[in-house]
Design a protein around this motif. Structure first.
Motif, PDB file in Angstrom:
ATOM      1  N   THR A   1       0.826  -1.211   0.000  1.00 27.47           N
ATOM      2  CA  THR A   1       0.000   0.000   0.000  1.00 27.47           C
ATOM      3  C   THR A   1       0.855   1.254   0.000  1.00 27.47           C
ATOM      4  O   THR A   1       0.594   2.214  -0.740  1.00 27.47           O
ATOM      5  N   VAL A   2       1.900   1.258   0.830  1.00 25.13           N
ATOM      6  CA  VAL A   2       2.793   2.420   0.892  1.00 25.13           C
ATOM      7  C   VAL A   2       3.467   2.648  -0.465  1.00 25.13           C
ATOM      8  O   VAL A   2       3.540   3.788  -0.959  1.00 25.13           O
ATOM      9  N   ALA A   3       3.941   1.568  -1.089  1.00 24.79           N
ATOM     10  CA  ALA A   3       4.627   1.703  -2.382  1.00 24.79           C
ATOM     11  C   ALA A   3       3.699   2.259  -3.438  1.00 24.79           C
ATOM     12  O   ALA A   3       4.083   3.149  -4.207  1.00 24.79           O
ATOM     13  N   LEU A   4       2.449   1.759  -3.500  1.00 23.13           N
ATOM     14  CA  LEU A   4       1.521   2.211  -4.515  1.00 23.13           C
ATOM     15  C   LEU A   4       1.071   3.648  -4.261  1.00 23.13           C
ATOM     16  O   LEU A   4       1.049   4.478  -5.171  1.00 23.13           O
ATOM     17  N   VAL A   5       0.714   3.943  -3.007  1.00 22.92           N
ATOM     18  CA  VAL A   5       0.201   5.277  -2.697  1.00 22.92           C
ATOM     19  C   VAL A   5       1.292   6.331  -2.878  1.00 22.92           C
ATOM     20  O   VAL A   5       1.075   7.375  -3.512  1.00 22.92           O
ATOM     21  N   CYS A   6       2.478   6.069  -2.346  1.00 16.84           N
ATOM     22  CA  CYS A   6       3.557   7.051  -2.465  1.00 16.84           C
ATOM     23  C   CYS A   6       3.943   7.294  -3.911  1.00 16.84           C
ATOM     24  O   CYS A   6       4.234   8.418  -4.316  1.00 16.84           O
ATOM     25  N   GLY A   7       3.942   6.240  -4.727  1.00 18.18           N
ATOM     26  CA  GLY A   7       4.303   6.410  -6.122  1.00 18.18           C
ATOM     27  C   GLY A   7       3.237   7.154  -6.910  1.00 18.18           C
ATOM     28  O   GLY A   7       3.532   8.029  -7.721  1.00 18.18           O
ATOM     29  N   VAL A   8       1.973   6.832  -6.657  1.00 17.37           N
ATOM     30  CA  VAL A   8       0.892   7.396  -7.470  1.00 17.37           C
ATOM     31  C   VAL A   8       0.643   8.856  -7.108  1.00 17.37           C
ATOM     32  O   VAL A   8       0.396   9.696  -7.991  1.00 17.37           O
ATOM     33  N   VAL A   9       0.678   9.197  -5.812  1.00 14.96           N
ATOM     34  CA  VAL A   9       0.323  10.559  -5.417  1.00 14.96           C
ATOM     35  C   VAL A   9       1.484  11.520  -5.496  1.00 14.96           C
ATOM     36  O   VAL A   9       1.308  12.714  -5.322  1.00 14.96           O
ATOM     37  N   THR A  10       2.690  11.020  -5.788  1.00 15.81           N
ATOM     38  CA  THR A  10       3.848  11.907  -5.894  1.00 15.81           C
ATOM     39  C   THR A  10       3.606  12.898  -7.008  1.00 15.81           C
ATOM     40  O   THR A  10       3.294  12.536  -8.132  1.00 15.81           O
ATOM     41  N   ASP A  11       3.781  14.179  -6.707  1.00 15.46           N
ATOM     42  CA  ASP A  11       3.553  15.236  -7.680  1.00 15.46           C
ATOM     43  C   ASP A  11       4.808  16.072  -7.786  1.00 15.46           C
ATOM     44  O   ASP A  11       5.184  16.753  -6.851  1.00 15.46           O
ATOM     45  N   GLU A  12       5.477  15.968  -8.945  1.00 17.11           N
ATOM     46  CA  GLU A  12       6.700  16.732  -9.143  1.00 17.11           C
ATOM     47  C   GLU A  12       6.405  18.052  -9.823  1.00 17.11           C
ATOM     48  O   GLU A  12       7.303  18.725 -10.257  1.00 17.11           O
TER      49      GLU A  12
END
Length: 242
Positions: A231-242
């Motif tokens: 869950t952490v891997a998916l959420v952190c990757g998807v919501v990351t906004d550069e």
């Protein structure tokens, strides 16, 4: 009038837009990498812990499906990333007679190559889970396909290392070369890059590394911890906004 109050010259906004598109392409490529590795590692971890053949089969199918989808997805996203990055460098050279040194580029490329290696290694272990699920004929056919893919992957890896070494040497030569254009003072540059996503990317990297370590039996987390890391891997990757 202060220099900063003057309107930017033609091309400044264009370069800023091109750099934004390149960053978006990079983000898509990295999300695809982290997601594919996390899903494969989690499915195989759970398949290892399955008590019956019936429980192992859907996890084996999931792992194989993620691997099959990941290969073209990773290739496409990384091709777009590379094409947009090259476009940015060409335009920067045309407008400012100089481009950023790109000293971290060889490191980023070797890191992406390592992620490819992990993805392939996880995919090559898929036949074992089908054999555990008593799908022996399919596992044998899949094992043959994995061996063929391994030969192609090793050949591609050798070619990549040769190309990477040449690029690294050329970049080192350019860095040591004296002189060169100082660039245009109007160059918008990377500026103050937004750092809001740094913590999220770090969380995604740590979670993916923990899942890969568990898959390699370096540690034995509880099943709930495995789901939490995914869950952490998916959420952190998807919501990351550069």
């Amino acid at each position: 009038m202060l220099l900063t109050e003057l309107p930017p010259p033609p091309g400044a906004h264009e370069v800023a837009g091109l750099r934004a598109r390149a960053r978006n392409a990079r983000r898509s490529a990295l999300v695809a990498l982290s997601t594919s590795i996390a899903l494969q590692a989690t499915a195989q971890l759970l398949a290892d812990r399955a008590a019956t053949r019936e429980q192992t089969l859907p996890l084996a199918v999931l792992s194989l499906a993620v691997f099959v989808v990941a290969l073209p997805t990773l290739a496409a996203t990384q091709y777009v990333w590379g094409a947009r990055a090259r476009h940015v460098r060409r335009r920067e050279r045309e407008l400012y007679a100089d481009v950023p040194s790109g000293r971290v580029r060889p490191l980023s490329r070797i890191c992406v190559a390592c992620c490819w290696a992990v993805t392939l290694l996880l995919g090559w272990t898929s036949p074992r889970f089908f054999r555990q699920a008593a799908w022996y004929a399919f596992a044998d056919a899949l094992n043959w396909a994995a061996e063929a893919l391994a030969v192609l992957s090793l050949s591609a890896g050798v070619l990549f290392l040769l190309w990477w070494a040449r690029e690294a040497l050329e970049m080192l030569t350019r860095v040591r070369r004296p002189g060169g254009s100082p660039g245009d003072p109007w160059d918008p540059g990377s500026g103050a890059r937004r750092g809001e996503g740094a913590v999220l990317w770090t969380g995604a990297i740590v979670a993916v590394a923990a899942l890969v370590g568990a898959r390699a039996h370096l540690w034995e987390p509880a099943t709930g911890v495995v789901y939490g890391l995914l869950t952490v891997a998916l959420v952190c990757g998807v919501v990351t906004d550069e």
